[in-house]
Design an enzyme around this catalytic site. Structure first.
Site, PDB file in Angstrom:
ATOM      1  N   ALA A  40      38.222  13.409  35.536  1.00 41.44           N
ATOM      2  CA  ALA A  40      38.723  12.447  34.548  1.00 41.44           C
ATOM      3  C   ALA A  40      37.894  12.489  33.268  1.00 41.44           C
ATOM      4  O   ALA A  40      38.436  12.431  32.151  1.00 41.44           O
ATOM      5  CB  ALA A  40      38.704  11.036  35.134  1.00 41.44           C
ATOM      6  N   GLU A  41      36.574  12.585  33.415  1.00 42.20           N
ATOM      7  CA  GLU A  41      35.698  12.671  32.229  1.00 42.20           C
ATOM      8  C   GLU A  41      35.951  13.963  31.463  1.00 42.20           C
ATOM      9  O   GLU A  41      35.968  13.971  30.232  1.00 42.20           O
ATOM     10  CB  GLU A  41      34.225  12.593  32.658  1.00 42.20           C
ATOM     11  CG  GLU A  41      33.799  11.218  33.161  1.00 42.20           C
ATOM     12  CD  GLU A  41      32.399  11.249  33.745  1.00 42.20           C
ATOM     13  OE1 GLU A  41      31.495  10.653  33.120  1.00 42.20           O
ATOM     14  OE2 GLU A  41      32.212  11.876  34.812  1.00 42.20           O
ATOM     15  N   TYR A  42      36.141  15.066  32.213  1.00 45.52           N
ATOM     16  CA  TYR A  42      36.439  16.354  31.567  1.00 45.52           C
ATOM     17  C   TYR A  42      37.764  16.266  30.807  1.00 45.52           C
ATOM     18  O   TYR A  42      37.878  16.723  29.661  1.00 45.52           O
ATOM     19  CB  TYR A  42      36.507  17.455  32.627  1.00 45.52           C
ATOM     20  CG  TYR A  42      36.883  18.815  32.076  1.00 45.52           C
ATOM     21  CD1 TYR A  42      35.909  19.674  31.592  1.00 45.52           C
ATOM     22  CD2 TYR A  42      38.211  19.229  32.029  1.00 45.52           C
ATOM     23  CE1 TYR A  42      36.241  20.932  31.069  1.00 45.52           C
ATOM     24  CE2 TYR A  42      38.563  20.465  31.512  1.00 45.52           C
ATOM     25  CZ  TYR A  42      37.577  21.318  31.033  1.00 45.52           C
ATOM     26  OH  TYR A  42      37.925  22.540  30.517  1.00 45.52           O
ATOM     27  N   ASP A  43      38.776  15.683  31.447  1.00 41.10           N
ATOM     28  CA  ASP A  43      40.090  15.550  30.810  1.00 41.10           C
ATOM     29  C   ASP A  43      39.996  14.722  29.528  1.00 41.10           C
ATOM     30  O   ASP A  43      40.680  15.002  28.538  1.00 41.10           O
ATOM     31  CB  ASP A  43      41.091  14.903  31.772  1.00 41.10           C
ATOM     32  CG  ASP A  43      41.442  15.828  32.940  1.00 41.10           C
ATOM     33  OD1 ASP A  43      41.197  17.046  32.820  1.00 41.10           O
ATOM     34  OD2 ASP A  43      41.937  15.314  33.962  1.00 41.10           O
ATOM     35  N   SER A  88      34.740  56.066  35.944  1.00 43.90           N
ATOM     36  CA  SER A  88      34.964  55.723  37.348  1.00 43.90           C
ATOM     37  C   SER A  88      33.781  56.218  38.167  1.00 43.90           C
ATOM     38  O   SER A  88      32.993  57.051  37.701  1.00 43.90           O
ATOM     39  CB  SER A  88      36.260  56.357  37.849  1.00 43.90           C
ATOM     40  OG  SER A  88      36.220  57.744  37.652  1.00 43.90           O
ATOM     41  N   GLU A 122      25.894  45.686  45.196  1.00 45.92           N
ATOM     42  CA  GLU A 122      26.797  44.545  45.000  1.00 45.92           C
ATOM     43  C   GLU A 122      28.136  44.849  45.661  1.00 45.92           C
ATOM     44  O   GLU A 122      28.473  46.029  45.870  1.00 45.92           O
ATOM     45  CB  GLU A 122      27.001  44.286  43.505  1.00 45.92           C
ATOM     46  CG  GLU A 122      27.649  45.451  42.775  1.00 45.92           C
ATOM     47  CD  GLU A 122      27.591  45.294  41.260  1.00 45.92           C
ATOM     48  OE1 GLU A 122      28.536  44.709  40.723  1.00 45.92           O
ATOM     49  OE2 GLU A 122      26.624  45.770  40.644  1.00 45.92           O
ATOM     50  N   LYS A 124      31.914  45.735  46.009  1.00 54.75           N
ATOM     51  CA  LYS A 124      32.863  46.400  45.116  1.00 54.75           C
ATOM     52  C   LYS A 124      34.170  45.611  45.151  1.00 54.75           C
ATOM     53  O   LYS A 124      34.933  45.689  46.108  1.00 54.75           O
ATOM     54  CB  LYS A 124      33.101  47.845  45.559  1.00 54.75           C
ATOM     55  CG  LYS A 124      33.979  48.616  44.581  1.00 54.75           C
ATOM     56  CD  LYS A 124      34.155  50.056  45.005  1.00 54.75           C
ATOM     57  CE  LYS A 124      34.982  50.801  43.970  1.00 54.75           C
ATOM     58  NZ  LYS A 124      36.314  50.199  43.766  1.00 54.75           N
ATOM     59  N   ASP A 126      37.853  44.391  44.644  1.00 53.86           N
ATOM     60  CA  ASP A 126      39.127  45.111  44.609  1.00 53.86           C
ATOM     61  C   ASP A 126      40.035  44.415  43.603  1.00 53.86           C
ATOM     62  O   ASP A 126      40.913  43.628  43.953  1.00 53.86           O
ATOM     63  CB  ASP A 126      39.756  45.119  46.000  1.00 53.86           C
ATOM     64  CG  ASP A 126      40.838  46.187  46.123  1.00 53.86           C
ATOM     65  OD1 ASP A 126      40.935  47.040  45.212  1.00 53.86           O
ATOM     66  OD2 ASP A 126      41.580  46.175  47.106  1.00 53.86           O
ATOM     67  N   GLU A 185      35.148  42.525  36.658  1.00 51.02           N
ATOM     68  CA  GLU A 185      36.330  42.804  37.488  1.00 51.02           C
ATOM     69  C   GLU A 185      37.138  41.527  37.631  1.00 51.02           C
ATOM     70  O   GLU A 185      36.648  40.513  38.137  1.00 51.02           O
ATOM     71  CB  GLU A 185      35.884  43.298  38.866  1.00 51.02           C
ATOM     72  CG  GLU A 185      36.993  43.896  39.680  1.00 51.02           C
ATOM     73  CD  GLU A 185      37.090  45.410  39.535  1.00 51.02           C
ATOM     74  OE1 GLU A 185      37.968  45.991  40.193  1.00 51.02           O
ATOM     75  OE2 GLU A 185      36.305  45.996  38.776  1.00 51.02           O
ATOM     76  N   TYR A 237      29.617  42.636  36.026  1.00 46.07           N
ATOM     77  CA  TYR A 237      28.715  43.514  36.774  1.00 46.07           C
ATOM     78  C   TYR A 237      27.861  44.425  35.885  1.00 46.07           C
ATOM     79  O   TYR A 237      26.994  45.137  36.377  1.00 46.07           O
ATOM     80  CB  TYR A 237      29.495  44.393  37.755  1.00 46.07           C
ATOM     81  CG  TYR A 237      30.563  45.248  37.100  1.00 46.07           C
ATOM     82  CD1 TYR A 237      30.233  46.418  36.404  1.00 46.07           C
ATOM     83  CD2 TYR A 237      31.905  44.903  37.172  1.00 46.07           C
ATOM     84  CE1 TYR A 237      31.192  47.206  35.807  1.00 46.07           C
ATOM     85  CE2 TYR A 237      32.879  45.679  36.574  1.00 46.07           C
ATOM     86  CZ  TYR A 237      32.518  46.826  35.889  1.00 46.07           C
ATOM     87  OH  TYR A 237      33.480  47.599  35.293  1.00 46.07           O
ATOM     88  N   LYS A 301      23.656  51.294  42.428  1.00 43.11           N
ATOM     89  CA  LYS A 301      23.251  51.794  41.109  1.00 43.11           C
ATOM     90  C   LYS A 301      21.736  51.948  41.054  1.00 43.11           C
ATOM     91  O   LYS A 301      21.010  51.078  41.546  1.00 43.11           O
ATOM     92  CB  LYS A 301      23.685  50.827  40.004  1.00 43.11           C
ATOM     93  CG  LYS A 301      25.179  50.710  39.808  1.00 43.11           C
ATOM     94  CD  LYS A 301      25.509  49.685  38.737  1.00 43.11           C
ATOM     95  CE  LYS A 301      27.013  49.485  38.617  1.00 43.11           C
ATOM     96  NZ  LYS A 301      27.350  48.376  37.715  1.00 43.11           N
ATOM     97  N   LYS A 325      32.459  53.214  50.069  1.00 41.33           N
ATOM     98  CA  LYS A 325      33.691  52.516  50.428  1.00 41.33           C
ATOM     99  C   LYS A 325      33.746  52.172  51.915  1.00 41.33           C
ATOM    100  O   LYS A 325      33.163  52.850  52.759  1.00 41.33           O
ATOM    101  CB  LYS A 325      34.902  53.377  50.061  1.00 41.33           C
ATOM    102  CG  LYS A 325      34.954  53.813  48.601  1.00 41.33           C
ATOM    103  CD  LYS A 325      35.294  52.688  47.651  1.00 41.33           C
ATOM    104  CE  LYS A 325      36.776  52.419  47.577  1.00 41.33           C
ATOM    105  NZ  LYS A 325      37.562  53.485  46.960  1.00 41.33           N
ATOM    106  N   CYS A 419      72.808  56.122  72.434  1.00 41.66           N
ATOM    107  CA  CYS A 419      71.412  56.182  72.864  1.00 41.66           C
ATOM    108  C   CYS A 419      70.900  57.610  72.725  1.00 41.66           C
ATOM    109  O   CYS A 419      71.547  58.548  73.220  1.00 41.66           O
ATOM    110  CB  CYS A 419      71.293  55.720  74.309  1.00 41.66           C
ATOM    111  SG  CYS A 419      69.628  55.911  74.993  1.00 41.66           S
ATOM    112  N   CYS A 422      70.222  58.921  76.626  1.00 42.51           N
ATOM    113  CA  CYS A 422      71.271  59.146  77.628  1.00 42.51           C
ATOM    114  C   CYS A 422      72.671  59.295  77.039  1.00 42.51           C
ATOM    115  O   CYS A 422      73.614  59.613  77.767  1.00 42.51           O
ATOM    116  CB  CYS A 422      71.271  58.003  78.645  1.00 42.51           C
ATOM    117  SG  CYS A 422      71.822  56.418  77.948  1.00 42.51           S
ATOM    118  N   CYS A 437      70.615  49.900  74.437  1.00 41.57           N
ATOM    119  CA  CYS A 437      71.340  50.827  75.305  1.00 41.57           C
ATOM    120  C   CYS A 437      71.681  50.064  76.588  1.00 41.57           C
ATOM    121  O   CYS A 437      70.777  49.598  77.285  1.00 41.57           O
ATOM    122  CB  CYS A 437      70.465  52.043  75.636  1.00 41.57           C
ATOM    123  SG  CYS A 437      71.178  53.087  76.927  1.00 41.57           S
ATOM    124  N   CYS A 442      69.311  54.741  82.166  1.00 44.78           N
ATOM    125  CA  CYS A 442      68.841  55.552  81.040  1.00 44.78           C
ATOM    126  C   CYS A 442      67.415  56.038  81.289  1.00 44.78           C
ATOM    127  O   CYS A 442      66.537  55.257  81.661  1.00 44.78           O
ATOM    128  CB  CYS A 442      68.904  54.708  79.758  1.00 44.78           C
ATOM    129  SG  CYS A 442      68.159  55.497  78.321  1.00 44.78           S
TER     130      CYS A 442
END
Length: 681
Positions: A40-43, A88, A122, A124, A126, A185, A237, A301, A325, A419, A422, A437, A442
């Site tokens: 509420a204070e933030y708003d 990469s 760290e 990785k 995705d 990321e 990162y 790294k 990975k 089938c 058979c 079937c 069978c």
């Protein structure tokens, strides 16, 4: 021409102060996860700033917290060059490859092999790599990694991510650099991904295949207002160019970025050598599933940045970093063929034959397609490139077709009319998704019926696997399960790979199985809709096989836990002449029943847990399973929602399966379900 009005200095100062306060509280909430004021204070602060900017629009700036949304859609993304390429990383999938990386680094630096090199490690993430440019602390341009040398301008979209500060600030007096290219990321948390897919499904839109696709698709929207509705987050990162501040180590970068309001993954770590980096990888792999976001490995790294310059880069990757990975849970492969398999109940199930590929550490060459309706829904064709997923024992399955890779040579699959084993014409009952079937004799059904009969929960005949069952049927030694008990050692010696010892072992296992319980025997008969639980209920109620044989429909329906489908199946089975002949053969062979020990009353381990069932279970009917869950304190829902704890996947699951997968719910197979309810698989 209107005169430029004068804005009171106190208003200018108040707007500046409000922006600083709001950005600080964004940092506390979205980066530190430690707010110091109420919502509420933030708003109230945000409302006051909006009102002042509305009154004095000339005070509005691009880096104001009010400008995170509201940008008009772009016609196309412009290209942004990266001053320092976003290369990469080379991948490693084994400890030996990581050790090789360490050895290469030392050779390149002319260091002895036994000297330790300090690394940062760290998770990785995705997600989607981005670069954010801050000039004099102000966020000016944001772009995707693209081809590493240039990316797409997604500045306005990045501004909608509340964990990204529009202006840097110092939390402990550190000078803010004149220029900072921060790299991070963008990702979507698992829970947010579930909610987003649930909303898309409710609107009839296709779900995203995984959180990474959802994050990338959300960030690359031409309309920032769409991105603003998507729950994106970011971890930083590293850096590109920096002017006005000097870093000496990667660890210093990771420790400093949060002091300027840039969020860094809390699992980053400094390690003394490559062995500690490998240990970190194993540690992260263990907790991978419990993390609130997807990771697909770790990044290693070299810590000392001066060594980065000496090591340099190759054409597309740096020599000072490596991605170690995890085995992938989703991979791309090709559908080489689609075949059908005949189950013991006659269910004919389509199966995709795949170009072999490793998924989650296992080589996968087949994936279930469940039924004809699912093939149509996903439009899977022979020759298609597909995304295959494996999670636990329920998968492998085809998540989606990569239609962009179609050449026009792909062939649609058509369910056979007869089938494949058979030649009997297949039937599909109204309301069912499965073709069957109807031929009880069978070959395909007989082999699987023998396997079911010999399984651990039934007659428990050790050594009677698929190849043995097929060989017995191929040589005409077994035409129904009753014939198993009339086999001699010399008969078994005819089977491929059988010497005297192996033949005697199987013969003795068959003889030992003659002594069993009524419940196990009933289950072994393979009566449709009668699983282990139903068999136990029938045995307990009627006490003898003769009583079950003579029971009327009304008698069967009076058994607690036995529903109409199971009752009718039992009644019909004991009135089928072929079945009665097999039964007589079994009894004459010497099958005897011993008393089964009463189980102690169970606790309620499923208290508060919600289950959904999709597909047929082998060991019990849906109604029985529901009763078991309820008896153990759980509840069974009829539809899929994100409030469901377990989705139990049986044979030929329906649309609930697709919806559950799209929402990322926990899916378990029948064996896992039986363990949960305390029953031996």
């Amino acid at each position: 021409m209107a005169e430029k009005r004068e804005i009171p200095p106190e208003v200018i100062e108040r707007v500046k102060k409000l922006r600083e306060e709001i950005e600080y509280h964004n940092y506390r909430y979205y980066v530190l996860d430690s707010p110091v004021i109420s919502d509420a204070e933030y708003d109230a602060l945000m409302r006051e700033l909006k009102e002042l900017e509305a009154k004095y629009p000339e005070l509005v700036t691009p880096d104001s917290p009010t400008q995170r949304v509201g940008y008009p859609p772009a016609k196309e993304f412009r290209t942004v060059p990266h001053a320092i390429p976003m290369l990469s990383l080379d991948d490693a999938f084994s400890e030996e490859e990581v050790l090789d990386f360490d050895r290469r680094v030392k050779r390149f630096l002319n260091l002895p092999e036994d000297q330790d090199i300090e690394y940062t490690v760290e998770p990785k993430m995705d997600g989607l790599a981005v670069e954010l440019v801050y000039e004099d602390g102000k966020f000016t341009v944001g772009s995707t990694r693209g081809d590493g040398y240039q990316g797409e301008d997604v500045t306005n979209n990045l501004k909608t991510i509340k964990s990204i500060p529009l202006r840097l600030f110092s939390t402990d007096g550190l000078p803010i650099p004149r220029l900072l290219e921060a790299r991070g990321e963008v990702f979507m948390k698992k829970e947010d991904f579930k909610k987003l897919n649930e909303e898309r499904l409710s609107r009839g839109e296709p779900p995203f295949a995984n959180p990474r696709n959802a994050a990338a698709g959300s960030l690359r929207q031409l309309d920032p207002n769409v991105t603003a509705q998507r729950p994106l987050d970011i971890y930083f990162y590293g850096v590109g160019r920096v002017e006005g501040y000097e870093f000496k180590t990667q660890w210093e970068i990771l420790q400093t970025l949060p002091k300027w309001g840039l969020k860094v993954n809390p699992y980053v770590r400094l390690v003394k050598n490559i062995r500690e980096a490998i240990a970190y990888h194993h540690e992260m792999e263990k907790i991978r599933e419990s993390l609130p976001y997807e990771i697909d490995g770790i990044v290693i790294k070299v810590n000392d940045l001066s060594l980065w310059e000496k090591l340099g880069t190759k054409a597309r990757s740096p020599r000072y970093a490596l991605a170690y990975k995890f085995p992938p849970t989703q991979v791309t492969t090709q559908v080489l063929d689609i075949i059908v398999q005949v189950g013991r109940t006659g269910a004919v199930t389509p199966v995709a034959i795949l170009k072999p590929v490793q998924v989650g550490g296992v080589i996968v060459s087949r994936a279930t397609l469940h039924n004809e309706d699912e093939i149509r829904r996903k439009d899977v064709r022979i020759g298609d490139w597909v995304l295959v997923q494996r999670a636990g024992e329920v998968i492998p399955e085809i998540v989606m077709v990569i239609k962009e890779r179609r050449t026009g040579n792909e062939k649609p699959f058509k369910m056979p009319e007869v089938c494949p084993v058979c030649g009997t014409k297949l039937v599909r009952k109204p309301g069912e998704a499965v073709w069957r079937c109807p031929n009880r004799g069978c070959y395909g059904q007989l082999v699987r019926h023998i396997l079911h009969f010999a399984s651990r929960g039934a007659m428990d005949i050790e050594g009677l696997g698929t190849k043995v069952a097929e060989a017995l049927v191929d040589r005409g030694l077994v035409q129904d399960v009753g014939d198993l008990y009339y086999l001699k050692v010399e008969d078994l010696l005819q089977l491929p790979g059988f010497a005297l010892k192996k033949a005697r072992n199987l013969y003795e296992a068959i003889q030992r199985s003659k002594k069993t319980t009524l419940a196990r025997f009933l289950y072994a008969l393979g009566i449709r809709h009668v699983g282990e639980v139903a068999a136990q209920l029938l045995a307990k109620h009627f006490k003898s096989l003769e009583a079950i044989k003579k029971a009327s429909m009304a008698d069967l329906l009076s058994v607690p836990g036995i529903g109409p489908e199971a009752a009718r199946s039992v009644w019909e089975w004991f009135r089928n002449e072929r079945n009665l002949k097999t039964l007589e053969k079994l009894l004459q062979a010497g099958i005897t029943f011993e008393e089964e020990a009463e189980e102690a009353p169970a606790e309620k381990p499923l208290e508060g847990k919600t289950f959904v069932f999709t597909g047929a279970l082998k060991s019990m009917t849906r109604e029985e399973a529901k009763r078991r869950v309820q008896a153990l304190g759980g509840r069974v829902a009829s539809s899929v929602s994100r409030n469901v704890d377990y989705v139990v996947v049986g044979e030929n699951p329906g649309s609930k399966y697709d919806r559950a997968r799209a929402l990322g719910l926990k899916m378990i197979n029948e064996e896992e379900f039986l363990k949960l309810i305390g029953q031996k698989p």
